[in-house]
Design a protein around this motif. Structure first.
Motif, PDB file in Angstrom:
ATOM      1  N   LEU A   1     -23.793  25.460   4.597  1.00 23.94           N
ATOM      2  CA  LEU A   1     -23.408  25.397   6.000  1.00 23.94           C
ATOM      3  C   LEU A   1     -23.263  23.951   6.461  1.00 23.94           C
ATOM      4  O   LEU A   1     -22.265  23.588   7.106  1.00 23.94           O
ATOM      5  CB  LEU A   1     -24.447  26.121   6.858  1.00 23.94           C
ATOM      6  CG  LEU A   1     -24.182  26.064   8.370  1.00 23.94           C
ATOM      7  CD1 LEU A   1     -22.933  26.867   8.729  1.00 23.94           C
ATOM      8  CD2 LEU A   1     -25.387  26.569   9.159  1.00 23.94           C
TER       9      LEU A   1
ATOM     10  N   LEU B   1     -25.724  32.524   6.378  1.00 21.48           N
ATOM     11  CA  LEU B   1     -25.456  31.089   6.222  1.00 21.48           C
ATOM     12  C   LEU B   1     -24.194  30.845   5.394  1.00 21.48           C
ATOM     13  O   LEU B   1     -23.350  30.011   5.765  1.00 21.48           O
ATOM     14  CB  LEU B   1     -26.653  30.405   5.572  1.00 21.48           C
ATOM     15  CG  LEU B   1     -27.893  30.244   6.464  1.00 21.48           C
ATOM     16  CD1 LEU B   1     -29.110  29.887   5.630  1.00 21.48           C
ATOM     17  CD2 LEU B   1     -27.645  29.202   7.545  1.00 21.48           C
TER      18      LEU B   1
ATOM     19  N   VAL C   1     -30.904  33.358  11.806  1.00 20.24           N
ATOM     20  CA  VAL C   1     -31.225  33.320  10.385  1.00 20.24           C
ATOM     21  C   VAL C   1     -32.711  33.549  10.149  1.00 20.24           C
ATOM     22  O   VAL C   1     -33.556  32.768  10.619  1.00 20.24           O
ATOM     23  CB  VAL C   1     -30.803  31.967   9.772  1.00 20.24           C
ATOM     24  CG1 VAL C   1     -31.132  31.926   8.287  1.00 20.24           C
ATOM     25  CG2 VAL C   1     -29.317  31.718  10.012  1.00 20.24           C
TER      26      VAL C   1
ATOM     27  N   ALA D   1     -26.621  27.355  13.421  1.00 18.79           N
ATOM     28  CA  ALA D   1     -27.664  28.233  12.890  1.00 18.79           C
ATOM     29  C   ALA D   1     -28.943  28.065  13.693  1.00 18.79           C
ATOM     30  O   ALA D   1     -29.377  26.940  13.978  1.00 18.79           O
ATOM     31  CB  ALA D   1     -27.922  27.928  11.421  1.00 18.79           C
TER      32      ALA D   1
ATOM     33  N   VAL E   1     -27.615  22.933  12.571  1.00 21.97           N
ATOM     34  CA  VAL E   1     -28.826  23.718  12.818  1.00 21.97           C
ATOM     35  C   VAL E   1     -29.405  23.304  14.158  1.00 21.97           C
ATOM     36  O   VAL E   1     -29.601  22.099  14.419  1.00 21.97           O
ATOM     37  CB  VAL E   1     -29.863  23.495  11.695  1.00 21.97           C
ATOM     38  CG1 VAL E   1     -31.159  24.234  12.024  1.00 21.97           C
ATOM     39  CG2 VAL E   1     -29.316  23.958  10.361  1.00 21.97           C
TER      40      VAL E   1
ATOM     41  N   LEU F   1     -28.168  27.093   3.481  1.00 20.85           N
ATOM     42  CA  LEU F   1     -28.308  26.043   4.483  1.00 20.85           C
ATOM     43  C   LEU F   1     -27.519  24.800   4.077  1.00 20.85           C
ATOM     44  O   LEU F   1     -26.826  24.179   4.903  1.00 20.85           O
ATOM     45  CB  LEU F   1     -29.795  25.703   4.632  1.00 20.85           C
ATOM     46  CG  LEU F   1     -30.253  25.070   5.937  1.00 20.85           C
ATOM     47  CD1 LEU F   1     -29.845  25.905   7.141  1.00 20.85           C
ATOM     48  CD2 LEU F   1     -31.772  24.889   5.901  1.00 20.85           C
TER      49      LEU F   1
END
Length: 491
Positions: free
Chosen positions: A106, A76, A66, A91, A113, A103
């Protein structure tokens, strides 16, 4: 009478970044905030579902690379859709910021992340979404993204580029730094020129276009277009009941020499298989031409005394023999190839009253532009446009991506979608020049004649090499009839 010219409706079209941005902006004024990105993400996720396969989304390991732009946001949101279907989505953030809404989506869907080790999730990934840079990116990947991109490419995962492979130039097809090579590129709204032109094309893999509703906002004339079977079928000449060999068009060929008689034979064969009613040959390889093709009308020259033609082809295997200046002095379309391009004076071409088509490969184009072959191959779009503008001629630039640009660099550049690496063989260009000259003589516009010739030529090479590998130029010429039939039949 020749039939064949109709409106082209099925071709692939590509638009520059500036045009795409303007179309998106116009469309977004009529949509709820974020709706356009959601359309892109939905199409991207659907492509990923199909790539993973039915029943394999649940439990699949997906990594999102990303960046800080909208492509990162698309990745995302698509990752969130995959996570809601049971995929394990991670991510890896490679920009100085990330799309906040994407974000949040997600994380809400169960994605995570990776903050510590960006390489760990790539080691076991089934699918990687490349959302590092967008269509506005220039100059290759940033240094901090390079090792992650290399790890992604070195993994066993399917790499899917979001709109465009990161590191390639969307407008020119140039790759001036490190780029991430994709297995599949999912692009939105319209193709981008870089997806259709080498060297960037080789980084894109298979292409999938997602309709996000830009159609009405895009201009009628694209920056790039690629003909498909139906387009070529509409353009190809078809003789009517009242046709005779002269009404179908006569093409003259000035080619070959004592040193290169084969070039004349191949150019004549390309012309004979190109739909014209007759071929007149002038040059120093008459015996070889008659032996191979007794239907050819042979004349000792000069060209202006050989009889009436509707188009000339000059240059293949000509060596230092005369003929170029005489043919360019005629008042019919002329195609100049190979030896005919050496030292060609732009003023001589621009002064002609009839159209001219130039068919250089990268080395010949470099000589015409006072550039290097490497510069031409790295910037093929710029090179073909500059040639067309400088010479006031239609230019067919041969190579891994064959491009056709209209005289004066006006209108869309056409990119040829057919061909094979086996076409890089001695004499294949001679066949192409004869074929294109024949279509000129049959009455096609220069851009259409060059585009259709390149399409048929590439298709014939594919057919000839299918299942067997290397082919000769003569075998490509011999397969042109089958390629013509396939196009007419829509196969």
């Amino acid at each position: 009478m020749i039939r064949g010219c109709g409106r082209l409706l099925t071709m692939r079209t590509a638009h520059r970044v500036e045009t795409v941005r303007a179309a998106e902006a116009a469309l977004m004024t009529r949509l709820p905030e974020g709706a356009l990105m959601q359309r892109a993400a939905a199409g991207l996720a659907a492509a990923c579902f199909s790539l993973l396969g039915k029943g394999r989304v649940y439990g699949a390991r997906v990594v999102l690379l990303v960046g800080s732009g909208d492509n990162g946001g698309d990745a995302l949101y698509a990752g969130a859709r995959l996570a809601r279907r049971g995929a394990g989505v991670t991510a890896v953030l490679l920009g100085d910021r990330a799309h906040e809404g994407g974000l949040a989506a997600l994380r809400a869907a169960g994605g995570r992340v990776e903050a510590d080790d960006p390489f760990a999730p790539l080691a076991t990934a089934d699918l990687v979404l490349d959302g590092i840079t967008g269509i506005g990116g220039r100059g290759g990947l940033r240094p901090d993204a390079v090792p992650v991109a290399r790890a992604a490419r070195g993994s066993d995962a399917v790499v899917v580029a979001v709109d465009l492979p990161s590191g390639v130039d969307a407008d020119t097809g140039e790759v001036t730094g490190e780029a991430l090579r994709a297995d599949v590129t999912v692009t939105f709204g319209t193709y981008k020129p870089g997806l259709l032109v080498d060297p960037a094309r080789s980084y894109a893999g298979a292409l999938r276009l997602v309709d996000i509703g830009l159609g009405d906002e895009l201009p009628g004339v694209p920056d790039l277009e690629a003909l498909q079977h139906q387009d070529v079928a509409r353009l190809l000449p078809v003789p009517g009941a009242e046709s005779d060999k002269y009404r179908r068009g006569v093409v003259g060929v000035v080619a070959g020499s004592a040193r290169y008689p084969g070039a004349a034979v191949l150019a004549v064969e390309g012309a004979l298989r190109g739909g014209a009613g007759a071929v007149r040959y002038v040059g120093g390889a008459a015996d070889a031409v008659i032996a191979a093709h007794p239907e050819t009308l042979v004349h000792p020259g000069p060209p202006d005394r050989a009889g009436r033609v509707q188009a000339w082809v000059v240059g293949p295997g000509l060596g230092d023999e005369p003929g170029v200046a005489e043919v360019l002095a005629s008042d019919v379309p002329v195609l100049v190839d190979a030896d005919g391009l050496r030292g060609l004076d732009p003023a001589l071409v621009r002064a002609r009253s009839a159209p001219t088509v130039l068919t250089p490969h990268a080395g010949e184009a470099a000589a015409l532009l006072d550039a290097t072959r490497e510069e031409v191959e790295a910037g093929r779009l710029a090179a073909v446009r500059e040639l067309a503008g400088r010479y006031g001629a239609t230019v067919l630039l041969k190579g891994s991506t064959t491009l056709v640009c209209g005289a004066g660099a006006a209108g869309a550049v056409r990119v040829n979608p057919t061909g094979t690496g086996w076409l890089a063989t001695a004499g294949s260009g001679d066949v192409l020049s004869g074929l294109a000259g024949s279509l000129l003589a049959a009455g096609l516009r220069p851009v259409d004649a060059a585009s259709c010739a390149a399409y048929l030529h590439g298709l014939a090479a594919r057919r000839a090499s299918e299942g067997r590998g290397p082919v000769t130029a003569g075998e490509v010429a011999g397969t042109l009839g089958e390629a013509w039939r396939d196009v007419r039949a829509g196969e």
